[in-house]
Design a protein around this motif. Structure first.
Motif, short mmCIF file in Angstrom:
data_model
loop_
_atom_site.label_atom_id
_atom_site.label_comp_id
_atom_site.label_asym_id
_atom_site.label_seq_id
_atom_site.Cartn_x
_atom_site.Cartn_y
_atom_site.Cartn_z
N LEU A 14 0.85 -1.20 0.00
CA LEU A 14 0.00 0.00 0.00
C LEU A 14 0.88 1.24 0.00
O LEU A 14 1.56 1.53 0.99
N THR A 20 0.52 13.12 4.82
CA THR A 20 0.35 14.52 5.27
C THR A 20 1.24 14.85 6.47
O THR A 20 1.72 15.97 6.59
N GLU A 87 -5.37 3.71 -8.39
CA GLU A 87 -6.77 4.12 -8.20
C GLU A 87 -6.97 5.49 -8.85
O GLU A 87 -6.13 6.37 -8.67
N GLY A 117 3.00 0.73 3.34
CA GLY A 117 4.26 1.17 2.76
C GLY A 117 5.04 2.14 3.60
O GLY A 117 5.89 2.88 3.08
P1 GTP Z 1 -0.67 10.46 6.72
O1 GTP Z 1 -1.44 11.30 5.73
O2 GTP Z 1 0.50 11.20 7.27
O3 GTP Z 1 -1.53 9.84 7.79
O4 GTP Z 1 -0.01 9.23 5.93
P2 GTP Z 1 -0.65 8.18 4.89
O5 GTP Z 1 -1.30 8.92 3.78
O6 GTP Z 1 0.44 7.25 4.49
O7 GTP Z 1 -1.77 7.45 5.71
P3 GTP Z 1 -1.64 6.14 6.61
O8 GTP Z 1 -0.33 6.17 7.32
O9 GTP Z 1 -2.86 6.01 7.42
O10 GTP Z 1 -1.67 4.99 5.52
C1 GTP Z 1 -1.28 3.66 5.80
C2 GTP Z 1 -0.79 3.01 4.51
O11 GTP Z 1 -1.87 2.94 3.56
C3 GTP Z 1 0.31 3.80 3.84
O12 GTP Z 1 1.21 2.85 3.31
C4 GTP Z 1 -0.40 4.57 2.74
O13 GTP Z 1 0.44 4.78 1.60
C5 GTP Z 1 -1.54 3.65 2.38
N1 GTP Z 1 -2.78 4.33 1.96
C6 GTP Z 1 -3.59 5.13 2.72
N2 GTP Z 1 -4.66 5.52 2.02
C7 GTP Z 1 -4.53 4.98 0.78
C8 GTP Z 1 -5.34 5.02 -0.43
O14 GTP Z 1 -6.39 5.67 -0.50
N3 GTP Z 1 -4.87 4.31 -1.51
C9 GTP Z 1 -3.72 3.60 -1.47
N4 GTP Z 1 -3.33 2.95 -2.57
N5 GTP Z 1 -2.94 3.53 -0.37
C10 GTP Z 1 -3.35 4.20 0.74
#
Ligand code: GTP
Length: 364
Positions: A14, A20, A87, A117
């Motif tokens: 992912l 952010t 996506e 990721g």
């Molecule tokens: P913050 O905005 O700082 O919270 O970071 P983030 O965008 O990485 O969000 P978060 O840490 O909650 O995401 C956990 C994992 O899921 C990370 O590896 C993100 O890259 C992935 N991820 C979150 N939302 C999406 C999405 O809508 N699509 C995809 N493909 N990956 C996502």
């Protein structure tokens, strides 16, 4: 416990989040591609997955999706076969997994590894997969223990390891075990996630499976684990890799108290230590001190400047005598001579802080 591989295992990575919490670094580069101990963060995860027998990985991309393929290509260079599933609009963690599953070849009863990721983990993925298979679980979640679980949702289990709830953040957590962001799904369970819809595995898929009585298993261990989602954690992750606190097959060269990439120009009169990583064509001048920090390619730390526990984006410059601590300096930004930045500050890309004529000091 020995680490053994699971031949033929496929994975979804992912990598589509906006990152952010790591702005402004993630304004130009998605979090999984940020340089970490000398290579893009994902290189560590790819190498680790490969060491457990994974050969085919589908990237679930969204934010800055086009930037991944030029870096990793078809994966041959990494001994992997890589596929990219993008996506059109972000589908959340569950929707992203469902979308990426179109690129899998696994049969309905096969296990599929799913990795966030932005996690560094030393756990035995092979053992997690075997536990999943032995118990015939729908999903097996890696759980880790943290000192302060109030910052995370927590995941209680019963005596058999069955996850009993997925609880939101609370000031009174029932356990210090949290979701560590590495899942083994039975393929058919992924196929049941609604297609082309925004779905969160944490808020919808896992609680739904628990509610309907399916076996969601916790795989708990206490090895190295770090979510690199914040600037402080990101710096720590890079530092830990350079210092060997977590072994990574992807490290680009010998490390010791620091790592300097080919083409980095570090003066013998500079002090660079505590797991700092210095990027290609970056310059650290005489008398500068760089400790526990990440210097991206083409950064300059001028004579007598001090950079501690900070990230400097590509081409950023810290001028002579300036002091930068716990800071994020965006790509191409300039911290003018003599500035002493407040800890925690973030300087946006391209911003130029002018020279500081009179250095602030507590005894003025
Ligand atoms: P913050 O905005 O700082 O919270 O970071 P983030 O965008 O990485 O969000 P978060 O840490 O909650 O995401 C956990 C994992 O899921 C990370 O590896 C993100 O890259 C992935 N991820 C979150 N939302 C999406 C999405 O809508 N699509 C995809 N493909 N990956 C996502």
């Amino acid at each position: 416990m020995t680490e053994t591989s699971v031949p033929g295992l496929e994975a979804i990575l992912l990598v589509g989040g906006q990152g952010t919490r790591l702005r402004p670094l993630t304004l130009g580069t998605p979090k999984p591609l940020l340089p970490t101990a000398g290579v893009p963060f994902l290189a560590h995860q790819l190498a680790r997955a490969r060491s457990f027998g994974v050969r085919r990985i589908v990237f679930a991309t969204s934010y800055k999706a086009a930037m991944f393929e030029p870096v990793f290509g078809d994966g041959a260079e990494f001994g992997l076969s890589l596929e990219y599933m993008t996506e059109e609009t972000p589908l959340g963690t569950g929707g992203a997994i469902r979308n990426a599953a179109e690129g899998l070849t696994a049969a309905p009863t096969d296990p599929v590894l799913v990795l966030n990721g932005d996690i560094l983990s030393g756990h035995d993925i092979g053992d997690q997969v075997r536990t999943h298979l032995a118990r015939n679980a729908a999903v097996t979640l890696h759980l880790t223990e943290v000192d302060d679980p109030t910052r995370f949702g927590c995941v209680p289990t019963d005596d058999d390891g069955r996850v009993t709830a997925f609880l939101e953040k609370t000031s009174n957590p029932v356990t210090n075990r949290i979701n560590a962001g590495c899942y083994v799904f039975t393929r058919s369970v992924i196929d049941r996630i609604p297609r082309d819809e925004v779905v969160s595995v944490e808020r919808e898929t896992f609680p739904g499976l628990i509610e309907s009585g399916e076996l969601v298993l916790g795989y708990h261990d206490r090895t190295y684990w770090l979510d690199v989602g914040t600037p402080a954690a990101f710096v720590q992750g890079s530092r830990d890799l350079v210092l060997g606190r977590l072994a990574s097959p992807a490290l680009p060269g010998p490390t010791g108290d620091h790592l300097a990439l080919d083409g980095a120009d570090v003066s013998p009169e500079a002090k660079v230590n505590n797991g700092s990583a210095v990027g290609s064509r970056a310059v650290v001048e005489a008398g500068a001190v760089v400790s526990g920090s990440v210097l991206s390619d083409e950064c300059v730390v001028e004579a007598g400047a001090t950079v501690t526990d900070s990230v400097l984006g590509r081409g950023a410059r810290v001028c002579s005598g300036a002091v930068v601590r716990d800071a994020v300096i965006g790509d191409g930004a300039v911290v003018g001579p003599g500035n002493e930045l407040q800890a925690g500050i973030r300087v946006w890309p391209g911003v130029r802080l002018p020279a500081c004529a009179v250095r602030w000091s507590s005894d003025i």
